[in-house]
Design a protein around this motif. Structure first.
Motif, PDB file in Angstrom:
ATOM      1  N   LYS A  68       0.825  -1.209   0.000  1.00  0.00           N
ATOM      2  CA  LYS A  68       0.000   0.000   0.000  1.00  0.00           C
ATOM      3  C   LYS A  68       0.862   1.263   0.000  1.00  0.00           C
ATOM      4  O   LYS A  68       0.576   2.209  -0.729  1.00  0.00           O
ATOM      5  N   LEU A  69       1.911   1.258   0.807  1.00  0.00           N
ATOM      6  CA  LEU A  69       2.782   2.427   0.873  1.00  0.00           C
ATOM      7  C   LEU A  69       3.493   2.651  -0.463  1.00  0.00           C
ATOM      8  O   LEU A  69       3.600   3.786  -0.935  1.00  0.00           O
ATOM      9  N   GLU A  70       3.946   1.566  -1.075  1.00  0.00           N
ATOM     10  CA  GLU A  70       4.593   1.689  -2.379  1.00  0.00           C
ATOM     11  C   GLU A  70       3.606   2.212  -3.430  1.00  0.00           C
ATOM     12  O   GLU A  70       3.970   3.033  -4.272  1.00  0.00           O
ATOM     13  N   ASN A  71       2.367   1.729  -3.379  1.00  0.00           N
ATOM     14  CA  ASN A  71       1.352   2.213  -4.322  1.00  0.00           C
ATOM     15  C   ASN A  71       1.085   3.701  -4.125  1.00  0.00           C
ATOM     16  O   ASN A  71       0.898   4.442  -5.090  1.00  0.00           O
ATOM     17  N   ILE A  72       1.067   4.134  -2.885  1.00  0.00           N
ATOM     18  CA  ILE A  72       0.852   5.554  -2.609  1.00  0.00           C
ATOM     19  C   ILE A  72       2.028   6.373  -3.128  1.00  0.00           C
ATOM     20  O   ILE A  72       1.846   7.411  -3.761  1.00  0.00           O
ATOM     21  N   LYS A  73       3.235   5.882  -2.888  1.00  0.00           N
ATOM     22  CA  LYS A  73       4.427   6.606  -3.334  1.00  0.00           C
ATOM     23  C   LYS A  73       4.494   6.698  -4.846  1.00  0.00           C
ATOM     24  O   LYS A  73       4.970   7.693  -5.392  1.00  0.00           O
ATOM     25  N   GLN A  74       4.035   5.647  -5.530  1.00  0.00           N
ATOM     26  CA  GLN A  74       4.079   5.628  -6.986  1.00  0.00           C
ATOM     27  C   GLN A  74       2.795   6.176  -7.608  1.00  0.00           C
ATOM     28  O   GLN A  74       2.637   6.159  -8.818  1.00  0.00           O
ATOM     29  N   TRP A  80      -7.620  -3.044  -3.715  1.00  0.00           N
ATOM     30  CA  TRP A  80      -7.476  -3.745  -2.441  1.00  0.00           C
ATOM     31  C   TRP A  80      -7.364  -5.252  -2.629  1.00  0.00           C
ATOM     32  O   TRP A  80      -6.526  -5.899  -2.018  1.00  0.00           O
ATOM     33  N   GLU A  81      -8.199  -5.820  -3.470  1.00  0.00           N
ATOM     34  CA  GLU A  81      -8.218  -7.283  -3.666  1.00  0.00           C
ATOM     35  C   GLU A  81      -6.893  -7.776  -4.252  1.00  0.00           C
ATOM     36  O   GLU A  81      -6.325  -8.760  -3.759  1.00  0.00           O
ATOM     37  N   ASP A  82      -6.398  -7.105  -5.278  1.00  0.00           N
ATOM     38  CA  ASP A  82      -5.129  -7.512  -5.882  1.00  0.00           C
ATOM     39  C   ASP A  82      -3.962  -7.350  -4.908  1.00  0.00           C
ATOM     40  O   ASP A  82      -3.063  -8.194  -4.860  1.00  0.00           O
ATOM     41  N   ASP A  83      -4.002  -6.274  -4.135  1.00  0.00           N
ATOM     42  CA  ASP A  83      -2.931  -6.050  -3.155  1.00  0.00           C
ATOM     43  C   ASP A  83      -2.925  -7.152  -2.098  1.00  0.00           C
ATOM     44  O   ASP A  83      -1.869  -7.638  -1.709  1.00  0.00           O
ATOM     45  N   TRP A  84      -4.097  -7.551  -1.639  1.00  0.00           N
ATOM     46  CA  TRP A  84      -4.173  -8.633  -0.648  1.00  0.00           C
ATOM     47  C   TRP A  84      -3.670  -9.946  -1.237  1.00  0.00           C
ATOM     48  O   TRP A  84      -2.922 -10.678  -0.584  1.00  0.00           O
ATOM     49  N   ASN A  85      -4.118 -10.260  -2.440  1.00  0.00           N
ATOM     50  CA  ASN A  85      -3.674 -11.508  -3.067  1.00  0.00           C
ATOM     51  C   ASN A  85      -2.157 -11.516  -3.277  1.00  0.00           C
ATOM     52  O   ASN A  85      -1.504 -12.534  -3.045  1.00  0.00           O
ATOM     53  N   THR A  86      -1.602 -10.395  -3.695  1.00  0.00           N
ATOM     54  CA  THR A  86      -0.155 -10.290  -3.869  1.00  0.00           C
ATOM     55  C   THR A  86       0.558 -10.460  -2.540  1.00  0.00           C
ATOM     56  O   THR A  86       1.565 -11.172  -2.452  1.00  0.00           O
ATOM     57  N   ALA A  87       0.051  -9.828  -1.504  1.00  0.00           N
ATOM     58  CA  ALA A  87       0.677  -9.923  -0.183  1.00  0.00           C
ATOM     59  C   ALA A  87       0.643 -11.359   0.336  1.00  0.00           C
ATOM     60  O   ALA A  87       1.626 -11.827   0.924  1.00  0.00           O
ATOM     61  N   ILE A  88      -0.436 -12.058   0.103  1.00  0.00           N
ATOM     62  CA  ILE A  88      -0.538 -13.452   0.568  1.00  0.00           C
ATOM     63  C   ILE A  88       0.484 -14.317  -0.160  1.00  0.00           C
ATOM     64  O   ILE A  88       1.141 -15.163   0.442  1.00  0.00           O
ATOM     65  N   LYS A  89       0.651 -14.086  -1.454  1.00  0.00           N
ATOM     66  CA  LYS A  89       1.627 -14.875  -2.213  1.00  0.00           C
ATOM     67  C   LYS A  89       3.057 -14.525  -1.828  1.00  0.00           C
ATOM     68  O   LYS A  89       3.902 -15.408  -1.692  1.00  0.00           O
ATOM     69  N   LYS A  97      -4.645 -19.518  -0.564  1.00  0.00           N
ATOM     70  CA  LYS A  97      -4.329 -19.142  -1.933  1.00  0.00           C
ATOM     71  C   LYS A  97      -4.753 -17.719  -2.276  1.00  0.00           C
ATOM     72  O   LYS A  97      -4.195 -17.116  -3.168  1.00  0.00           O
ATOM     73  N   ASP A  98      -5.772 -17.181  -1.593  1.00  0.00           N
ATOM     74  CA  ASP A  98      -6.191 -15.809  -1.861  1.00  0.00           C
ATOM     75  C   ASP A  98      -6.787 -15.182  -0.605  1.00  0.00           C
ATOM     76  O   ASP A  98      -6.890 -15.824   0.434  1.00  0.00           O
ATOM     77  N   HIS A  99      -7.179 -13.926  -0.742  1.00  0.00           N
ATOM     78  CA  HIS A  99      -7.649 -13.178   0.425  1.00  0.00           C
ATOM     79  C   HIS A  99      -8.983 -13.691   0.953  1.00  0.00           C
ATOM     80  O   HIS A  99      -9.278 -13.538   2.130  1.00  0.00           O
ATOM     81  N   LYS A 100      -9.789 -14.307   0.119  1.00  0.00           N
ATOM     82  CA  LYS A 100     -11.089 -14.821   0.575  1.00  0.00           C
ATOM     83  C   LYS A 100     -10.903 -15.976   1.564  1.00  0.00           C
ATOM     84  O   LYS A 100     -11.561 -16.022   2.607  1.00  0.00           O
ATOM     85  N   GLU A 101     -10.002 -16.900   1.240  1.00  0.00           N
ATOM     86  CA  GLU A 101      -9.727 -18.014   2.159  1.00  0.00           C
ATOM     87  C   GLU A 101      -9.090 -17.496   3.442  1.00  0.00           C
ATOM     88  O   GLU A 101      -9.416 -17.950   4.533  1.00  0.00           O
ATOM     89  N   PHE A 102      -8.189 -16.547   3.298  1.00  0.00           N
ATOM     90  CA  PHE A 102      -7.493 -15.981   4.439  1.00  0.00           C
ATOM     91  C   PHE A 102      -8.474 -15.268   5.374  1.00  0.00           C
ATOM     92  O   PHE A 102      -8.456 -15.466   6.594  1.00  0.00           O
ATOM     93  N   ASP A 103      -9.356 -14.487   4.785  1.00  0.00           N
ATOM     94  CA  ASP A 103     -10.358 -13.760   5.567  1.00  0.00           C
ATOM     95  C   ASP A 103     -11.321 -14.722   6.258  1.00  0.00           C
ATOM     96  O   ASP A 103     -11.676 -14.516   7.424  1.00  0.00           O
ATOM     97  N   ALA A 104     -11.715 -15.763   5.571  1.00  0.00           N
ATOM     98  CA  ALA A 104     -12.618 -16.756   6.167  1.00  0.00           C
ATOM     99  C   ALA A 104     -11.953 -17.456   7.350  1.00  0.00           C
ATOM    100  O   ALA A 104     -12.592 -17.696   8.390  1.00  0.00           O
ATOM    101  N   ALA A 105     -10.662 -17.763   7.217  1.00  0.00           N
ATOM    102  CA  ALA A 105      -9.935 -18.413   8.313  1.00  0.00           C
ATOM    103  C   ALA A 105      -9.825 -17.479   9.516  1.00  0.00           C
ATOM    104  O   ALA A 105      -9.981 -17.911  10.667  1.00  0.00           O
ATOM    105  N   ILE A 106      -9.583 -16.201   9.269  1.00  0.00           N
ATOM    106  CA  ILE A 106      -9.481 -15.231  10.358  1.00  0.00           C
ATOM    107  C   ILE A 106     -10.811 -15.107  11.082  1.00  0.00           C
ATOM    108  O   ILE A 106     -10.880 -15.138  12.313  1.00  0.00           O
ATOM    109  N   LYS A 107     -11.892 -14.984  10.327  1.00  0.00           N
ATOM    110  CA  LYS A 107     -13.211 -14.842  10.949  1.00  0.00           C
ATOM    111  C   LYS A 107     -13.588 -16.074  11.760  1.00  0.00           C
ATOM    112  O   LYS A 107     -14.134 -15.962  12.860  1.00  0.00           O
TER     113      LYS A 107
END
Length: 145
Positions: A68-74, A80-89, A97-107
């Protein structure tokens, strides 16, 4: 008609008297009030699954805020969805594998583990605050140039 007006007049005069509360007796002080000593909250253990997920959360959230900080700087478009998926990878996380599974596990973990829920909230607030400070610092540096 005369009787009707008399009845309404009497009702209007008596309404405030009826609407008043009856005085209550003052509460009697209790002779012996028990003073409870404050109980120190004990640190409960997080479940093994919660600890593993919390480690993943720390890594992924750090990566998300870096992206997010790099995106702001550039001055890039925020996705948001692509950034989360990239961060997870990029966080070397093979479980989700993606933010949906990650979010479901957290909840699910928040519902089942109170310690995880509390620590997750503390972590997310702390990291969001740090991200906000980093963005403000970068903006102030840009204004200074």
């Amino acid at each position: 008609m005369k009787y009707l007006l008399t009845a309404l007049f009497a009702l209007a005069l008596s309404a405030p008297l009826v609407a008043q509360e009856t005085p209550k007796e003052p509460d009697k002080p209790k002779a012996e009030e028990k003073k409870e000593e404050p109980v120190e909250p004990r640190e409960e253990e997080m479940s093994a699954e919660g600890k593993k997920l919390f480690d993943d959360v720390e890594r992924v959230w750090k990566k998300v805020y870096e992206i997010k900080l790099e995106n702001i700087k550039q001055n890039k478009q925020v996705n948001w969805e692509d950034d989360w998926n990239t961060a997870i990878k990029e966080a070397k996380n093979t479980t989700y594998k993606d933010h949906k599974e990650f979010d479901a596990a957290i909840k699910a973990m928040q519902k089942s583990d109170a310690v995880f829920k509390r620590k997750f909230t503390e972590l997310s607030n702390k990291m969001a605050e740090e991200h906000g400070k980093a963005v403000r610092k970068w903006l102030d540096d840009q204004k200074g140039k």
